[in-house]
Design a protein around this motif. Structure first.
Motif, PDB file in Angstrom:
ATOM      1  N   ALA A 137       0.838  -1.195   0.000  1.00 17.82           N
ATOM      2  CA  ALA A 137       0.000   0.000   0.000  1.00 17.82           C
ATOM      3  C   ALA A 137       0.874   1.246   0.000  1.00 17.82           C
ATOM      4  CB  ALA A 137      -0.928  -0.010   1.205  1.00 17.82           C
ATOM      5  N   GLU A 138       1.949   1.197   0.781  1.00 17.49           N
ATOM      6  CA  GLU A 138       2.890   2.317   0.781  1.00 17.49           C
ATOM      7  C   GLU A 138       3.519   2.488  -0.585  1.00 17.49           C
ATOM      8  OE1 GLU A 138       2.496   4.447   2.992  1.00 17.49           O
ATOM      9  OE2 GLU A 138       4.237   4.375   4.284  1.00 17.49           O
ATOM     10  N   LEU A 139       3.804   1.353  -1.238  1.00 18.21           N
ATOM     11  CA  LEU A 139       4.378   1.433  -2.580  1.00 18.21           C
ATOM     12  C   LEU A 139       3.417   2.135  -3.536  1.00 18.21           C
ATOM     13  CD1 LEU A 139       6.215  -1.845  -3.573  1.00 18.21           C
ATOM     14  CD2 LEU A 139       7.096   0.469  -3.418  1.00 18.21           C
ATOM     15  N   THR A 140       2.138   1.791  -3.415  1.00 19.56           N
ATOM     16  CA  THR A 140       1.181   2.466  -4.305  1.00 19.56           C
ATOM     17  C   THR A 140       1.204   3.965  -4.054  1.00 19.56           C
ATOM     18  OG1 THR A 140      -0.626   2.163  -2.767  1.00 19.56           O
ATOM     19  CG2 THR A 140      -0.386   0.494  -4.474  1.00 19.56           C
ATOM     20  N   PHE A 165       2.888  12.856   2.884  1.00 17.77           N
ATOM     21  CA  PHE A 165       3.012  13.085   4.323  1.00 17.77           C
ATOM     22  C   PHE A 165       1.785  12.629   5.076  1.00 17.77           C
ATOM     23  CE2 PHE A 165       6.683  15.818   3.495  1.00 17.77           C
ATOM     24  CZ  PHE A 165       7.513  15.246   4.431  1.00 17.77           C
ATOM     25  N   ILE A 166       0.617  12.964   4.574  1.00 19.60           N
ATOM     26  CA  ILE A 166      -0.577  12.582   5.334  1.00 19.60           C
ATOM     27  C   ILE A 166      -0.735  11.074   5.359  1.00 19.60           C
ATOM     28  CG2 ILE A 166      -3.057  12.800   5.500  1.00 19.60           C
ATOM     29  CD1 ILE A 166      -2.780  15.586   4.395  1.00 19.60           C
ATOM     30  N   THR A 167      -0.669  10.426   4.205  1.00 17.53           N
ATOM     31  CA  THR A 167      -0.929   8.979   4.216  1.00 17.53           C
ATOM     32  C   THR A 167       0.193   8.244   4.929  1.00 17.53           C
ATOM     33  OG1 THR A 167      -0.008   8.892   2.005  1.00 17.53           O
ATOM     34  CG2 THR A 167      -2.374   8.805   2.185  1.00 17.53           C
ATOM     35  N   SER A 168       1.430   8.641   4.685  1.00 16.93           N
ATOM     36  CA  SER A 168       2.509   7.852   5.275  1.00 16.93           C
ATOM     37  C   SER A 168       2.558   7.989   6.784  1.00 16.93           C
ATOM     38  CB  SER A 168       3.848   8.274   4.685  1.00 16.93           C
ATOM     39  OG  SER A 168       3.828   8.039   3.313  1.00 16.93           O
ATOM     40  N   THR A 169       2.373   9.192   7.276  1.00 16.50           N
ATOM     41  CA  THR A 169       2.389   9.314   8.735  1.00 16.50           C
ATOM     42  C   THR A 169       1.288   8.467   9.350  1.00 16.50           C
ATOM     43  OG1 THR A 169       1.100  11.315   8.503  1.00 16.50           O
ATOM     44  CG2 THR A 169       3.421  11.604   8.897  1.00 16.50           C
ATOM     45  N   CYS A 170       0.131   8.501   8.728  1.00 16.42           N
ATOM     46  CA  CYS A 170      -0.962   7.720   9.288  1.00 16.42           C
ATOM     47  C   CYS A 170      -0.689   6.230   9.133  1.00 16.42           C
ATOM     48  CB  CYS A 170      -2.270   8.093   8.636  1.00 16.42           C
ATOM     49  SG  CYS A 170      -2.765   9.752   9.059  1.00 16.42           S
TER      50      CYS A 170
END
Lengths: 491, 233, 646, 313
Positions: A137-140, A165-170
């Protein structure tokens, strides 16, 4: 190795090969054709799995991949959307280069990231191991960010950064949740596991307290991936800045990854005592997302942002559907993935035409749509009718199905949901009326942007699917959806 | 043997917390990056300590990977970027001043402790308070990293905040469990990739679009002048 | 045999829609839309035959046509009530389809002509299917299609500002109506677990809630006050054939829904009181607003509100009397209401169609710029007059009979034992009487100013009679106005209702007889010399149209008397030459009519929503930091939740 | 039901109304003249006027249409049909063919509708003004009329005028409700037959004109028909009032003697009422147009009081 393993490996091999090939090829046409071939191959392979093998089954050993009907279903949707987006890209990208929106040197990067994204998306849905799921999911996110930033605009960089930033931090919080689950299973059965199939079999014995906490943490991450309020801000920005075909695939598939993860987590916690609280939580988040999104839409002057906010609203509705949690609701939630993905993609593709015609998707620049782009005008109208859940659209059925189940929770919930739908519908209606009815006589200064069949056909296909499904439910689809629901163990 | 390990761990934990606090407070980007490298080193040392205690090879490998990637490569790369961008300090603070941010962090620490104590207590394997403390510190550092992200303006600083969050997650996982190696490696690769993208994008946000492309791709300018032959109607 | 007519009609309509739409932008477009309209006429005649058969035999036709999933079924059932409404739709559709053949050619844009025709076919089809629906799912499904197609039709002239306003109003209001229906249906679904309309359980509270929402939903669609505002915007904006369908038929579909559910739900008195009160309010305010209106189509739209009010009065009386145990009186009221539904459909469509002809001929909708059309468009004038006489409820035309039935119900309210109810009914009666008389006054104005005396503009002077088919289309309805009036008691007898309505055939015959008798007598006994000369204008030598009484002048007495309702806002600005304000320099004064519902109800609500939306929207406009901060706060809250529950 | 008897009733009643109604126009004028100290015109003056008008040529405005020509005939025809509804001397057996009270009122409305249209037809501002005022007044009086008739329908449990009369006749005592109804009805008559204080039939002054303004463009035989029909309307309304308040004298026996007696009794009652109307007119002053709602409010009040008494009694 059995045939499934081969196919699973083939996904990767094909993906890698075609990505390499796109990087090596010089002409845009070849790159584009290659990008069309990959989804076609994936579609063929996936259909073969669906037809010829006994599901659910593990792939490549029992540790990492599980193929069940839900993954197949999601992959089919994703591959279809990627195929159509690739077809659409042929002219869109060429025109983008022509108007200096995109650099020719970035073509390879564009198609490479496009294909890699498809590959990542396919494996995301196949992942049995939740940690693997998380990684993919992070790769996407990474590939999507590349695709967003491909255009020559500083705002795109901002959008991509917001996204990352928003998605990865979460997502990091989600990982905390995963570690909790891992520890918990280690504690319970001696061996730590994050395999969904394994977790499903032992879920009954998991501690509700820890599962609740773990669910909340994973929820934060996956919710951010799906743009649930308040982790949503990246979504409208990123989708509105991305090129048309990319917005379409992002909204159609990448957004779904988050709720897909939540769905998988949900089926685990559904077997513990924590489910009651979690349902309330999901409904609360869903409703808040819907309300915020719908209200924002009412004053949104940007077409693509409007459509983006509508994605938030619909993801919220999916959460509510999950929160209701009955098997009927689940049936419609799963169907909703499809209906929403296709409708939303068609809207973004139509908005892409508008973007190239007027150089902007803001309300004040759009005029004389029916004279200049009558196809886009009509496809936007139909898409808007579909997305607000008017019949004959498939969304109408799904919406009604979930709404009917929502009465079981509380009639108040139904009223709230309906009111939100009214706001969303009003937002779309007012926006479309304002946008499509603006007429100014001085059309001479607006150059006409020729839209080829390559851009029209994907939109037409998407809308056709949505409208046919609204009236005709194939036996196979019903069976598939029912199988999915029963595999998820929802009663 | 157990007692010194425990004490050592506690000391390391406090130091990690201290580095996180410094990251929240510091304005100078170079020292921020250095602090981060030091923090990663501390986490790696902690992994080593656990390796000595439990003998799990995974932990040793993890420590090695950590030292290579997070103590050396990433800080080095970021230092390069910082030099190129020529931004020395991140002066502006959003929402929270450094002092307030620290106070908020203290509260977060308290909340995390309160929330996690009963959870950890449910797990049979962990009877010592060390695990609870470790888990608490790990999660708190995740939160503190997030505070860095939203209180700072510069994208580079944000990246440092994000990396801090990662360290927190790793710390948390160190205390609770050990994940399969493959997963650990993949995660680290993944995160490195995201960090790289974010850092590269940091160029863009602080420079004009032409500069951005020129910096990234020295040949793009020539190709840009070439126009496609197709004419649109 | 009869079943095939039903499906045949639907199929033909679908084919008609397809043909017209396929013909767009081809060289066959004109032929395509003509064929399509002819097919629509045929289909409507089939449907009429089918409905008539059911009506006359008191038959019952039901079919499970198709199911998408087992929950979502399209099942249809046509009983007498449905057949009655089906026949209303088909009658009006026949006339409108014929009328449309020449009418659509007036549309400026070539490709929109086919679109209008195609969507019109879909519109008619969806209305027919809503009526025939027997599952709540198919009801909602076709209800939405009806809303959708009519919305697109309203937006035909989308470039105009007023159309855009109308479109937004209509879109939002129609969605609001659907919202309430959705909720009512889902609520019933919750109680019964099925979308089958017939399976409603009889729990007073549950049915009351369901009724409340149904009434709101249907009320908005029917355009009762205070939810009426979309009507006066949407009707003028849309083409006249569509206004005829919308005002004549579509709002009746809402009435059908209400009556259908009233049949199924166990009735309660307060429902009747509510319906009666809202009906009375709509009736009187509708006509009062109409009096002030000089846009002919908007005037007619307000009259639709009035007539919906009258229909609801009938329905409300039905509920009250039935609950109180006087079924036969209740039935009289209901039949009056339903008959008025039919009548209103006919004369309102007729009026919209003829007004469409006038608007086409003069190029304006403002009756102040018309006048003298009776000489230029004599046939249209005659047809409009028949419509006007019918809507004013004058004998022996059809509108009179239905109002008479409602009046007679009122006159029997002394049977009620509840004196509160009796007084309420008397109050309603007084208001109803006022409504009826004001309607007549309004149509004297409408007909008089539009058709009589001298033309008030060059366009009116140059007006030409409409094409033949437009006349024929309207004439069908005009003929029905007369026939339904004259043969009313015979028709009721034929359908097996013994209703004490006066025998209008007798009255009509003696009225005509006396007319002939007087005519002949006057030829015999009176001086036959005639002289045509100028109107006496108090000595002014040249009489011109400026000296005629205007529409505003005509309505002035009523407006002045009812000035409490027509509240105006006066603003004046004055400036003076000197400081002491004694030498007047110049000034500006404005009188502006306070649109009560719009300014006190709609706009405040809309503005409040807008304000909140603006606030919410502005909250999302921040940069990354802000949104990470939102996320941070939320995660901390979630952490606290974990702590709370752990 | 005896068709022949009904037919006979119809002919007699209609003819009676047709022939006698002009008399009361003159009578009221005469009473007013006496009240003002004048002798006034002869009782036959209205007949003479009508005869004179019939002999005159008809003048049409060049602006007018067929509405102008049809209106007088429609008017008169409607009134003739309406006169079948109000038995003045002979009370026929119950029938559902004629007598419906709402139909009666709406026949009058039909006449008024066309009259108002004709007022607008010639394009003169007088006609328009008359039509406008007439329609406004008739709209305002309509609730009162309906309430009055509703109270009658309540009292006698029927919507048929002859049946009401029969009911009133069966009431041997003087019904107090009838008195209240009668007051309201009296106001209705004053309004409907265009009398002071609502209208002034004598003047041709635009400030006061209502009815007269509306028919200003009528001439010759058309004017005759209009005048005749308004006289008939007045008589019919008077008949309703009289036969409700003092129904005695109405005969149910179709024989020459009883008919003659009934005729005489009715004429007596009508003359008294006409005198009352004349005196009332002499005492009242013409109201300003926008004061009229006040008058109507009184009538409405009375009608409601009547109804409340009926409802709660």
């Amino acid at each position: 190795m059995n045939s499934l393993d081969i196919i699973l490996a083939l996904y990767a091999v094909l993906g890698a090969a075609i990505t390499v090939a796109t990087c090596l090829s010089k002409s845009h046409k070849t790159q584009n054709t290659l990008s069309m071939i990959l989804p076609v191959c994936y579609l063929a392979l996936t259909l073969y799995i669906l037809m010829a093998t006994q599901l659910p089954a593990y792939g490549l050993g029992s540790d990492y991949f599980l193929i069940d009907h839900l993954s197949i279903y999601e992959i089919l949707i994703a591959a279809t959307l990627f195929l159509l987006a690739a077809v659409y890209s042929r002219q869109y990208v060429k025109d983008s280069i022509f108007i200096h929106e995109m650099d020719e040197s970035n073509l390879r990067l564009y198609y490479a990231a496009f294909n890699m994204l498809l590959m990542a998306v396919v494996y995301v849905f196949l992942a049995d191991n939740l940690a693997l799921f998380w990684i993919l999911a992070e790769l996407t996110t990474a590939f999507s960010a590349i695709l967003i930033v491909i255009l020559n605009a500083p705002k795109n960089i901002g959008a991509a950064l917001k996204y990352i930033f928003i998605t990865s931090t979460c997502m990091l919080f989600a990982f905390i949740g995963l570690i909790l689950i891992f520890t918990l299973t280690e504690d319970l059965i001696g061996v730590g596991t994050l395999n969904w199939s394994m977790l499903m079999s032992v879920a009954g014995g998991l501690s509700p307290g820890i599962m609740f906490a773990a669910f909340i943490f994973t929820f934060v991450g996956f919710a951010a991936k799906s743009g649930i309020v308040p982790f949503h801000a990246w979504l409208p920005t990123a989708y509105s800045k991305a090129p048309g075909p990319i917005s379409a695939i992002l909204s159609g598939t990448v957004t779904t990854i988050g709720v897909y993860g939540i769905l998988r987590m949900y089926t685990i916690v559904a077997q513990t005592a924590a489910i009651g609280k979690i349902q309330i939580l999901l409904i609360a988040f869903g409703v808040i997302s819907m309300i915020i999104a719908a209200l924002t839409m009412l004053r949104e002057p940007n077409l693509k942002k409007l459509i983006g906010y509508s994605s938030i609203e619909h993801m919220g509705f999916v959460l509510v559907g999950l929160g209701i949690g009955t098997s009927v609701a689940m049936f419609w939630v799963v169907f909703y993935f499809l209906a929403h993905a296709f409708t939303k993609s068609s809207l973004f593709l139509s908005a892409g035409i508008i973007k190239h015609q007027y150089g902007s998707v803001r309300l004040e620049y759009i005029k004389n749509v029916f004279q200049l782009q009558s196809f886009a005008g009509w496809s936007l109208i139909l898409g808007a009718f579909s997305i607000i859940g008017m019949p004959v659209s498939a969304i109408f059925l799904a919406k009604l199905g979930i709404l009917a189940q929502s009465t079981l929770v509380s009639p108040v919930l139904t009223v709230v949901l309906l009111t939100v739908f009214l706001f969303a519908a009003a937002a779309f209606g007012v926006f479309m009326i304002k946008m499509l009815s603006r007429k100014e006589d001085s059309t001479a200064d607006v150059p006409y942007f020729h839209v080829g069949w390559g851009m029209k056909i994907p939109i037409a296909i998407l809308l056709a699917i949505v409208f046919v499904l609204g009236l005709f439910f194939p036996e196979q689809l019903t069976t598939l959806l029912n199988t999915i629901v029963s595999e998820l163990g929802v009663t | 043997m157990i007692l010194p390990t425990e004490q050592l761990t506690q000391i390391l934990m406090v130091m990690v917390l201290a580095t996180a606090a410094i990251i929240i407070m510091k304005r100078d980007i170079r020292s921020l990056i250095k602090t981060y490298a030091f923090q990663s080193l501390l986490v790696a040392v902690m992994a080593l300590v656990f390796y000595i205690e439990t003998g799990a090879v995974t932990l040793l490998l993890l420590a090695v990977v950590f030292i290579i990637s997070k103590v050396w490569i990433i800080p080095h790369f970021m230092g390069k970027v910082q030099q190129k961008l020529n931004i020395k300090r991140d002066i502006k603070f959003h929402f929270l001043s450094p002092i307030t941010a620290l106070i908020v962090s203290l509260f977060i620490l308290l909340f995390v402790y309160l929330a996690f104590t009963p959870l950890i207590a449910e797990l049979n394997r962990f009877n010592s308070t060390l695990f609870t403390l470790g888990a608490t510190v790990g999660v708190s550092i995740v939160f503190m990293g997030m505070i860095v992200i939203f209180t700072r303006k510069q994208t580079l600083t944000n990246v440092v905040g994000y990396l801090t969050m990662e360290n927190g997650v790793v710390l948390f996982s160190l205390f609770l469990t050990e994940l399969p190696m493959l997963i650990e490696i993949l995660i680290i690769i993944d995160l490195i990739m995201l960090t790289l993208i974010a850092t590269v994008l940091a160029f863009g946000i602080d420079s004009t679009i032409e500069e951005f492309h020129a910096r990234l791709n020295p040949f793009s300018r020539e190709q840009q002048t070439k126009k496609p032959e197709e004419t649109t109607q | 045999m009869i079943e095939t007519l039903f499906s045949l009609s639907l199929i033909v309509l679908l084919i008609a829609a397809t043909i017209s739409l396929l013909g767009t932008k081809t060289s066959y477009s004109k032929i395509a839309r003509r064929i399509s309209l002819v097919l629509a006429t045929t289909a409507s005649i089939f449907m009429l035959a089918f409905a008539a058969e059911i009506l006359l035999t008191d038959g019952n036709y039901s079919v499970l046509a198709y199911q998408i999933t087992p929950t979502f079924q399209f099942s249809f059932m046509v009983d007498r009530l449905a057949a009655f409404f089906l026949s209303i739709i088909s009658i009006v559709s026949v006339a409108v389809s014929i009328y449309s053949i020449p009418y659509v050619e007036h549309e400026e844009h070539e490709d929109r002509k086919n679109l209008i025709v195609g969507l019109m076919c879909f519109f008619i089809l969806s209305m027919l299917l809503v009526i025939a629906s027997f599952s709540m799912f198919s009801f909602l499904f076709f209800w939405e299609i009806m809303a959708l197609s009519s919305f697109l039709l309203v937006m035909t002239d989308f470039e105009k500002k007023e159309t855009q306003k109308a479109g937004i109003f209509y879109f939002v209001m129609t969605h609001l109506s659907t919202l309430f229906l959705f909720f009512a249906f889902l609520f019933i679904y919750l109680q019964t677990g099925t979308f089958d309309i017939a399976a409603i359980r009889a729990d007073p509270l549950v049915t009351s809630i369901a009724f409340g929402f149904l009434f709101l939903g249907f009320g908005i669609k029917a355009g009762i006050i205070p939810f009426h505002k979309w009507l006066p915007y949407a009707h003028p904006a849309s083409p006249s054939n569509i206004s005829a369908l919308m005002s004549g038929v579509m709002i009746k579909v809402a009435i059908y829904g209400l009556v259908r559910f009233l049949f199924l739900l166990p009735l309660q008195t307060w429902w009747g009181i509510l319906i009666l009160a809202m009906g009375t309010l709509s009736a009187v305010l509708g006509v009062i607003y109409a009096i002030k209106e000089h846009d002919i189509k908007r005037l007619l739209a307000y009259h639709s509100i009035e007539n919906i009010g009258i229909i609801l009065i009938g329905v409300g009386l039905y509920v009250i009397f039935t609950v109180e145990g006087f079924q036969s009186i209740g039935m009289l009221a209901l039949l009056g209401g339903l008959f008025h539904t039919l009548n209103h459909a006919i004369f309102k469509s007729l009026l919209f169609m003829t007004s469409g002809s006038i608007v086409n001929a003069t190029g304006t909708r403002n009756i102040e710029e018309m006048g003298g059309l009776i000489k230029r468009m004599p046939k249209t004038a005659m047809l409009f007059l028949i419509g006007a006489v019918s809507i004013s409820a004058l004998p022996p035309f059809n509108g009179f009979i239905s109002e008479l039935m409602i009046f007679q119900t009122f006159f029997q309210s002394s049977v009620l034992s509840n004196s509160f109810l009796e007084l309420l009914l008397l109050l309603a009666l007084a208001v109803f009487a006022l409504t009826s008389a004001l309607a007549a006054a309004c149509f004297v104005k409408a007909f008089g100013v539009t058709f009589l005396a001298l033309p008030r503009s060059h366009e009116a002077k140059a007006a030409k009679e409409s094409p033949k088919l437009m006349i024929i289309g309207s004439a069908i309805l005009a003929g029905l106005c007369v026939v339904l009036g004259i043969f009313s008691s015979q028709i009721f007898g034929l359908l097996g209702f013994s209703i004490a309505v006066p025998n209008m055939l007798f009255i009509g015959v003696i009225l005509a007889g006396f007319y002939g008798l007087i005519f002949l007598a006057m030829r015999e006994i009176a001086n036959r010399n005639e002289r045509v000369t100028e109107t006496w204008g108090c000595g002014y030598p040249m009489q011109n149209s400026k000296m005629e009484y205007t529409a505003s002048g005509f309505s002035e007495p009523i407006v002045t008397i009812l000035k409490g309702i027509f509240r105006t806002q006066k603003t004046s600005e004055r400036s003076f030459h000197d400081d002491k304000k004694s030498v007047f320099k110049e000034g500006k004064a404005e009188i502006h009519l306070l649109k009560f519902f719009e300014e006190r109800l709609y706009l405040p609500v809309a503005n409040a929503v807008k304000k909140i939306a603006e606030k919410v929207n502005s909250m999302q406009r921040g940069d990354v930091d802000l949104h990470v901060a939102y996320g941070f706060v939320m995660i901390v809250i979630l952490l606290l939740i974990i702590w709370w529950f752990a | 039901m005896n068709i022949a008897l009904l037919l006979a009733y119809g002919i007699i009643n209609t003819l009676f109304v047709l022939l006698v109604s002009p008399l009361f126009i003159s009578l009221i004028k005469k009473v007013k003249a006496y009240a003002q100290g004048r002798r006034g015109p002869s009782l036959l003056q209205t007949y003479r006027n009508l005869a004179k008008l019939l002999k005159k040529e008809t003048v049409y405005s060049q602006n007018s249409s067929w509405i102008m020509r049809a209106t007088p005939i429609i008017n008169l025809a409607a009134l003739l049909v309406a006169s079948l509804f109000v038995p003045l001397i002979y009370l026929p057996e119950p029938t559902d063919l004629v007598g419906n009270i709402i139909l009666f009122l709406y026949l009058l409305a039909l006449a008024k509708f066309f009259m108002a249209l004709a007022g607008l037809d010639a394009g003169s501002s007088f006609g328009g003004m008359g039509s406008s005022r007439e329609m406004a007044i008739s709209a305002l009086i309509e609730p009162i009329i309906m309430l009055v008739f509703a109270s009658l329908a309540f009292a006698y449990k029927t919507v048929s005028i002859p049946d009401m009369f029969r009911g009133a006749l069966a009431n041997n005592v003087f019904d107090p409700v009838a008195v209240l109804v009668a007051v309201s009805l009296f106001i209705v008559i004053v309004v409907e037959s265009s009398r002071v204080p609502v209208d002034n039939p004598e003047t041709h002054l635009e400030l006061t004109m209502i009815h007269e303004a509306m028919i200003l463009e009528q001439s010759g035989k058309n004017l005759a028909m209009m005048e005749l029909s308004s006289a008939m309307k007045q008589l019919l309304l008077m008949g309703v009032l009289l036969n409700i308040l003092v129904p005695w004298g109405l005969t149910t026996d179709f024989s020459p003697v009883s008919l003659a007696v009934a005729l005489a009794v009715f004429l007596l009652k009508a003359v008294i009422l006409a005198v009352v109307i004349g005196l009332f007119e002499s005492c009242a002053a013409k109201s300003r147009f926008f004061r009229l709602p006040g008058l109507f409010a009184i009538a409405l009040f009375l009608a409601v009081v009547t109804l409340i008494i009926e409802v709660f009694a």
